[in-house]
Design a protein around this motif. Structure first.
Motif, PDB file in Angstrom:
ATOM      1  N   LEU A 127       0.807  -1.215   0.000  1.00  0.00           N
ATOM      2  CA  LEU A 127       0.000   0.000   0.000  1.00  0.00           C
ATOM      3  C   LEU A 127       0.842   1.268   0.000  1.00  0.00           C
ATOM      4  N   VAL A 128       2.047   1.208   0.577  1.00  0.00           N
ATOM      5  CA  VAL A 128       2.846   2.427   0.709  1.00  0.00           C
ATOM      6  C   VAL A 128       3.821   2.597  -0.456  1.00  0.00           C
ATOM      7  N   ALA A 174      -5.446 -10.982  16.725  1.00  0.00           N
ATOM      8  CA  ALA A 174      -6.720 -10.282  16.544  1.00  0.00           C
ATOM      9  C   ALA A 174      -6.494  -8.782  16.356  1.00  0.00           C
ATOM     10  N   THR A 175      -5.560  -8.223  17.122  1.00  0.00           N
ATOM     11  CA  THR A 175      -5.252  -6.791  16.990  1.00  0.00           C
ATOM     12  C   THR A 175      -4.695  -6.475  15.614  1.00  0.00           C
ATOM     13  N   LEU A 176      -3.765  -7.304  15.148  1.00  0.00           N
ATOM     14  CA  LEU A 176      -3.185  -7.077  13.825  1.00  0.00           C
ATOM     15  C   LEU A 176      -4.220  -7.275  12.727  1.00  0.00           C
ATOM     16  N   GLY A 177      -5.142  -8.216  12.921  1.00  0.00           N
ATOM     17  CA  GLY A 177      -6.213  -8.388  11.943  1.00  0.00           C
ATOM     18  C   GLY A 177      -7.046  -7.134  11.802  1.00  0.00           C
ATOM     19  N   SER A 178      -7.351  -6.476  12.924  1.00  0.00           N
ATOM     20  CA  SER A 178      -8.100  -5.212  12.868  1.00  0.00           C
ATOM     21  C   SER A 178      -7.279  -4.128  12.172  1.00  0.00           C
ATOM     22  N   LEU A 179      -5.979  -4.076  12.465  1.00  0.00           N
ATOM     23  CA  LEU A 179      -5.107  -3.091  11.813  1.00  0.00           C
ATOM     24  C   LEU A 179      -5.068  -3.322  10.312  1.00  0.00           C
ATOM     25  N   ASN A 180      -4.964  -4.579   9.889  1.00  0.00           N
ATOM     26  CA  ASN A 180      -4.930  -4.877   8.459  1.00  0.00           C
ATOM     27  C   ASN A 180      -6.226  -4.462   7.774  1.00  0.00           C
ATOM     28  N   THR A 181      -7.348  -4.696   8.434  1.00  0.00           N
ATOM     29  CA  THR A 181      -8.628  -4.269   7.865  1.00  0.00           C
ATOM     30  C   THR A 181      -8.686  -2.758   7.721  1.00  0.00           C
ATOM     31  N   TRP A 182      -8.207  -2.041   8.726  1.00  0.00           N
ATOM     32  CA  TRP A 182      -8.199  -0.570   8.657  1.00  0.00           C
ATOM     33  C   TRP A 182      -7.304  -0.072   7.522  1.00  0.00           C
ATOM     34  N   LEU A 183      -6.137  -0.695   7.357  1.00  0.00           N
ATOM     35  CA  LEU A 183      -5.239  -0.288   6.277  1.00  0.00           C
ATOM     36  C   LEU A 183      -5.896  -0.464   4.910  1.00  0.00           C
ATOM     37  N   ILE A 184      -6.615  -1.568   4.743  1.00  0.00           N
ATOM     38  CA  ILE A 184      -7.280  -1.816   3.462  1.00  0.00           C
ATOM     39  C   ILE A 184      -8.409  -0.819   3.243  1.00  0.00           C
ATOM     40  N   ARG A 189      -9.053   2.522  -3.923  1.00  0.00           N
ATOM     41  CA  ARG A 189      -9.932   1.411  -4.254  1.00  0.00           C
ATOM     42  C   ARG A 189      -9.191   0.277  -4.951  1.00  0.00           C
ATOM     43  N   GLU A 190      -8.382   0.600  -5.965  1.00  0.00           N
ATOM     44  CA  GLU A 190      -7.688  -0.454  -6.703  1.00  0.00           C
ATOM     45  C   GLU A 190      -6.704  -1.198  -5.813  1.00  0.00           C
ATOM     46  N   GLN A 191      -5.962  -0.437  -5.003  1.00  0.00           N
ATOM     47  CA  GLN A 191      -5.016  -1.080  -4.083  1.00  0.00           C
ATOM     48  C   GLN A 191      -5.746  -1.924  -3.045  1.00  0.00           C
ATOM     49  N   ALA A 192      -6.857  -1.406  -2.542  1.00  0.00           N
ATOM     50  CA  ALA A 192      -7.606  -2.137  -1.521  1.00  0.00           C
ATOM     51  C   ALA A 192      -8.162  -3.443  -2.075  1.00  0.00           C
ATOM     52  N   MET A 193      -8.687  -3.417  -3.300  1.00  0.00           N
ATOM     53  CA  MET A 193      -9.230  -4.632  -3.888  1.00  0.00           C
ATOM     54  C   MET A 193      -8.132  -5.664  -4.111  1.00  0.00           C
ATOM     55  N   ALA A 194      -6.972  -5.212  -4.611  1.00  0.00           N
ATOM     56  CA  ALA A 194      -5.863  -6.141  -4.842  1.00  0.00           C
ATOM     57  C   ALA A 194      -5.346  -6.708  -3.527  1.00  0.00           C
ATOM     58  N   ALA A 195      -5.225  -5.849  -2.503  1.00  0.00           N
ATOM     59  CA  ALA A 195      -4.715  -6.313  -1.212  1.00  0.00           C
ATOM     60  C   ALA A 195      -5.693  -7.274  -0.547  1.00  0.00           C
TER      61      ALA A 195
END
Length: 348
Positions: A127-128, A174-184, A189-195
């Protein structure tokens, strides 16, 4: 060559002053698993929108076919099959390392958060900086190691108990899963769909370049694991016992953690997090081989077979093609629940 009575069928190979003792059952189990892997690989190469016969597949692999059949087998289907086998073996060995080192069947890189940490590191690279595969491997390795350090520090209380580390790891995961969801959600949009698609754990985009680079990294890591396997087996008896037998426990544990996280990170960088293979494969292998502890070769073969079977189900048996990670979650979720229930009852 001679047979010695060790209480079970054992083969002893002697050459001069060197003797190697092999249990018959693990050898037979490994041979059967290898044949199953080869058979399923041929079936996967045969199956698709363009059906092929086994003779055509073998001919294409040996250079006897050219044109369309060669392209279908070698260029299109073979990278996916090889990736499933290599990545599955890597995940099986990674799970075996952690389960043996912590002496707990729940000690899986996915359960204790290391896979989520690797996913977070790779996701940040995607993403970055939109990095290449080597950058993904570096990001996944950094994320996995940072997560391992965090879990170890939080679980430390006059030493690290395996079950405490697992409980802390589940919380960190579980904490990292929430962080990953927030990052997406915050990404374009294109990056989020691919990720998001990549994060489900998929072999759809795997190319020969990723297979070769990832395969070389995994082979080096597997050789490193083999070097550390003697210390790993002795540490199953406890740190004090291992130290009394000449094992430098802390460096050996650090080396095993680095190798285990690196195996998971390499797979995650190429295909996203493929869950539960590293949890299930070592336990199935131990039950099939009936060994006292967890052995690496059967775990690798079971991991390769499970990953390839899950990908075959996802692509050819499911109503619509699915990421392989969805199938492994469905198959492994019930097994995880059973293990959690068994561990909780055992500690009451």
């Amino acid at each position: 060559m001679s047979t010695v009575n060790f209480g079970r069928r054992v083969l002893v190979l002697r050459r001069g002053r060197i003797a190697v003792r092999l249990d018959w059952r693990p050898v037979v189990v490994c041979a059967v698993l290898a044949l199953a892997v080869v058979g399923l690989a041929v079936l996967a190469l045969m199956t698709g929108s363009y059906q092929l016969g086994p003779g055509q597949v073998v001919s294409a692999l040996t250079g006897g076919e050219t044109g369309l059949v060669h392209d279908i087998v070698v260029e299109w289907r073979l990278p996916r099959v090889v990736a499933a086998l290599v990545f599955g073996a890597a995940l099986g060995v990674s799970g075996a390392v952690f389960q043996s080192m912590l002496r707990n069947p729940l000690a899986d890189p996915g359960v204790i958060g290391f896979s989520q940490g690797s996913y977070t590191g790779a996701l940040l690279v995607i993403l970055v900086v939109n990095g290449a595969y080597w950058q993904l491997v570096g990001g996944a390795l950094a994320g996995g190691m940072a997560t391992a350090l965090t879990v170890y520090v939080l679980a430390y209380r006059r030493g690290v108990q395996g079950f405490r580390l697992i409980v802390v790891g589940i919380g960190v995961s579980a904490t990292l899963g929430s962080l990953n969801t927030w990052l997406i959600l915050e990404a374009e949009r294109e990056q989020a769909m691919a990720a998001a698609a990549w994060g489900a754990g998929s072999l759809n985009g795997v190319s020969w370049n990723q297979v070769v680079i990832g395969g070389i990294c995994i082979v080096v890591l597997l050789l490193s694991t083999a070097v550390l396997s003697r210390s790993m087996r002795q540490m199953e008896l406890g740190d004090d016992t291992a130290a009394s037998q000449g094992v430098r426990v802390s460096p050996a544990r650090l080396g095993l953690v680095v190798v285990g996280v690196a195996l998971t990170a390499t797979v995650t960088a190429a295909s996203g997090p493929i869950a539960f293979i590293s949890l299930v494969a070592p336990q199935i292998a131990r039950r099939l081989a009936r060994t006292a502890g967890i052995t690496l070769v059967p775990a690798a073969l079971v991991g390769a077979l499970l990953c390839l079977a899950a990908d075959y189900i996802a692509q050819h048996i499911a109503p619509t093609p699915l990421p392989v990670g969805i199938i492994t979650v469905i198959l492994g979720g019930g097994y995880l629940g059973r293990l959690l229930f068994t561990e909780a009852r055992r500690r009451l």
